[in-house]
Scaffold this motif. Structure first.
Motif, PDB file in Angstrom:
ATOM      1  N   CYS A   4       1.068   1.377  -1.067  1.00 27.69           N
ATOM      2  CA  CYS A   4       2.370   1.885  -0.627  1.00 27.69           C
ATOM      3  C   CYS A   4       2.880   1.094   0.579  1.00 27.69           C
ATOM      4  N   SER A   6       5.087   2.033   2.577  1.00 28.67           N
ATOM      5  CA  SER A   6       5.544   2.949   3.617  1.00 28.67           C
ATOM      6  C   SER A   6       4.397   3.610   4.380  1.00 28.67           C
ATOM      7  N   CYS A   7       3.254   3.865   3.691  1.00 23.97           N
ATOM      8  CA  CYS A   7       2.138   4.531   4.375  1.00 23.97           C
ATOM      9  C   CYS A   7       0.797   3.830   4.174  1.00 23.97           C
ATOM     10  N   CYS A  27       4.635   5.416  -2.449  1.00 22.07           N
ATOM     11  CA  CYS A  27       3.890   6.460  -3.141  1.00 22.07           C
ATOM     12  C   CYS A  27       4.672   7.771  -3.204  1.00 22.07           C
ATOM     13  N   CYS A  30       5.720   9.428  -0.024  1.00 22.22           N
ATOM     14  CA  CYS A  30       6.776   8.775   0.762  1.00 22.22           C
ATOM     15  C   CYS A  30       8.123   8.870   0.068  1.00 22.22           C
TER      16      CYS A  30
HETATM   17 ZN   LIG Z   1       3.235   6.232   0.882  1.00 24.21          ZN
END
Ligand SMILES: [Zn+2]
Length: 82
Positions: A4, A6-7, A27, A30
């Motif tokens: 992911c 973002s995370c 994911c 997110c």
């Molecule tokens: Zn994520």
């Protein structure tokens, strides 16, 4: 295997993806309910709450740690909030 943006979570199965759409780079955690990616401020608030619950940090410490963690991830490198 995708990670992911973002995370940083590894995405290994369809249910890890928003709406099970494996073309996405972020994911399910997110994503918003409609499958679009959460904004920086939405994700920061979510991560801050997670750290408060799981690490017992106070809100300011949790927010700073969340921002530091997010700064390392591809989706937010250019956002550079402090
Ligand atoms: Zn994520």
């Amino acid at each position: 295997m995708k990670t992911c943006i973002s995370c940083g979570m590894p995405m290994t199965k369809p249910s890890d993806f928003p709406l099970e759409d494996e073309s996405k780079d972020y994911c399910v955690y997110c994503a918003r309910p409609d499958g679009s990616m959460q904004s920086y401020s939405e994700k920061l608030a979510g991560m801050t709450g997670f750290l408060i619950r799981t690490q017992g940090l106070d809100e300011e410490a949790a927010r700073q740690l969340a921002a530091r963690n997010m700064a390392k991830l591809p989706a937010w490198k250019t956002t550079a909030a402090d």
